[in-house]
Write an enzyme that holds these catalytic residues in place. Sequence first.
Site, PDB file in Angstrom:
ATOM      1  CD  GLU A 182     -56.657  12.734 -28.384  1.00 64.43           C
ATOM      2  OE1 GLU A 182     -56.945  12.816 -29.572  1.00 64.43           O
ATOM      3  OE2 GLU A 182     -55.928  11.832 -27.933  1.00 64.43           O
ATOM      4  CD  GLU A 376     -54.841  15.966 -31.888  1.00 64.31           C
ATOM      5  OE1 GLU A 376     -54.801  14.789 -32.297  1.00 64.31           O
ATOM      6  OE2 GLU A 376     -54.455  16.312 -30.762  1.00 64.31           O
TER       7      GLU A 376
END
Length: 477
Positions: A182, A376
């Site tokens: 991320e 995810e």
Amino acid sequence: MAKQFPEGFLWGGATAANQLEGGYLEGGKGLNLADVLPGGKGRLKLLSQTGFDFEIDKSKYTYPNHEGIDFYHRYKEDIALFAEMGFKVFRMSIAWSRIFPNGDELEPSEEGLAFYDRVFDELEKYGIEPLVTIAHYETPLHLIKEYGGWRNRKLVGFFERYVRTIFKRYQDKVKYWLTFNEINGATHMPLLGLGFSPESEETRLQDSFQGLHHQFVASAQAVKLGHEIIPDSQIGCMLIYAPVYSYDSNPDNVMHAKQEADVFNFLCGDVQVRGEYPYFAKRYFKNHNVELDIQEGDLETIKEGTVDFISFSYYMSRTDKKVKTPEELGEGNLVGGVKNPFLKSSDWGWEIDPVGLRVALNELYGRYQKPLMVVENGLGAYDKVEEDGSINDDYRIDYLREHIKQMGEAIEDGVDLRGYTSWGCIDLVSASSGEYSKRYGFIYVDKHDDGSGTLERKRKKSFFWYKDVIYSNGENL
Ligand code: BG6
């Protein structure tokens, strides 16, 4: 219905070392960022505020990441359960401080390296492909305290040593790699990704973008190195992706939403996938007084080290409005927006938007035309163990089913989607709230926010459902 998911589609689950391993001082491991993050709902606030002190104070806080779910000792049992579901791939991270306890040593720790050898061997036994995140919110604490985290250019060199070590060691065992988890969440929560707490709001953006620039160089170097050491490796970037919707058709709101998406969703991807800062970066940096120290050769390295594929996390979309009041704001995964009247929310206030995943896949593929992986996605929810021991998590099945359906639609749209690893395939410690009670797993772990629990593993209803999804390659939903 025609088959949507291509043969060889990589179904599996995702985790991160600091959220499940435990054994925080075992095997010669050094402390890392996650080891100093307190448990409980207050964590999110601590993560966003300035001046975090990086000390462990057990008289005031609990530290659930220290024990995690004890994967460090129970990985065999857990991997056997993943195999029972038919996992093709398992996303995990390597804790940098198991390999280099302080981060700046010249020689790695053999004990740390040997641990991941054992994990990879166990995965291989079942034909499960590892997908390894090299840095998942786990900067060694020493690099944070002594060097100020990723603001310091020296981390580029330390990271290179770490990456070279693990590529060489695991070259025959790991083909799929992700550089920084991320990466684009950095400006919102520099503590997690960049390992520093802003001194003040004035310095936040300058320091975050400088840290990000260092990570761009480090990531590009890793891609180049990976291709040299492991010629058939696939190395991806990892973005937190939330499509940005304009609250309404007011052109000012539409423009604002577009700019938010440019900076948050695309700036990092453009650098890592296209190999250059996007056209809008210059004006954005100027308007926000960001002046990057870009050294000779950096831009060439970034150009040469573009990723092979794009991976991302998707939990929610984000609705944006130029001028917003505090009452209009919603909760979110690192970044929230204003509440979207068309969407319901999870127990933690994250809006649930399966169609947004199709939007995300189309936006990313439309922009980059590179293979994608959703690494995810999932529902953090409270689970209840019934008297007969069963856990009937139909809400989780509904959530995942609707998201998988939208992935099928995106594949029919023409998107090249290669895999899906749902988040927290086994219950683990939440990153933003440090809670055990925020559960994502197909496998229940008997461990609770007050520290009690036997750590026993139990199959939830979703375990059997997901097994069938994988077995039917996404046809039985
Ligand atoms: C992502 C992180 O932001 O979201 C994971 O990469 C994290 O580490 C996941 O666990 C879910 O967030 P949370 O806060 O519910 O654990």
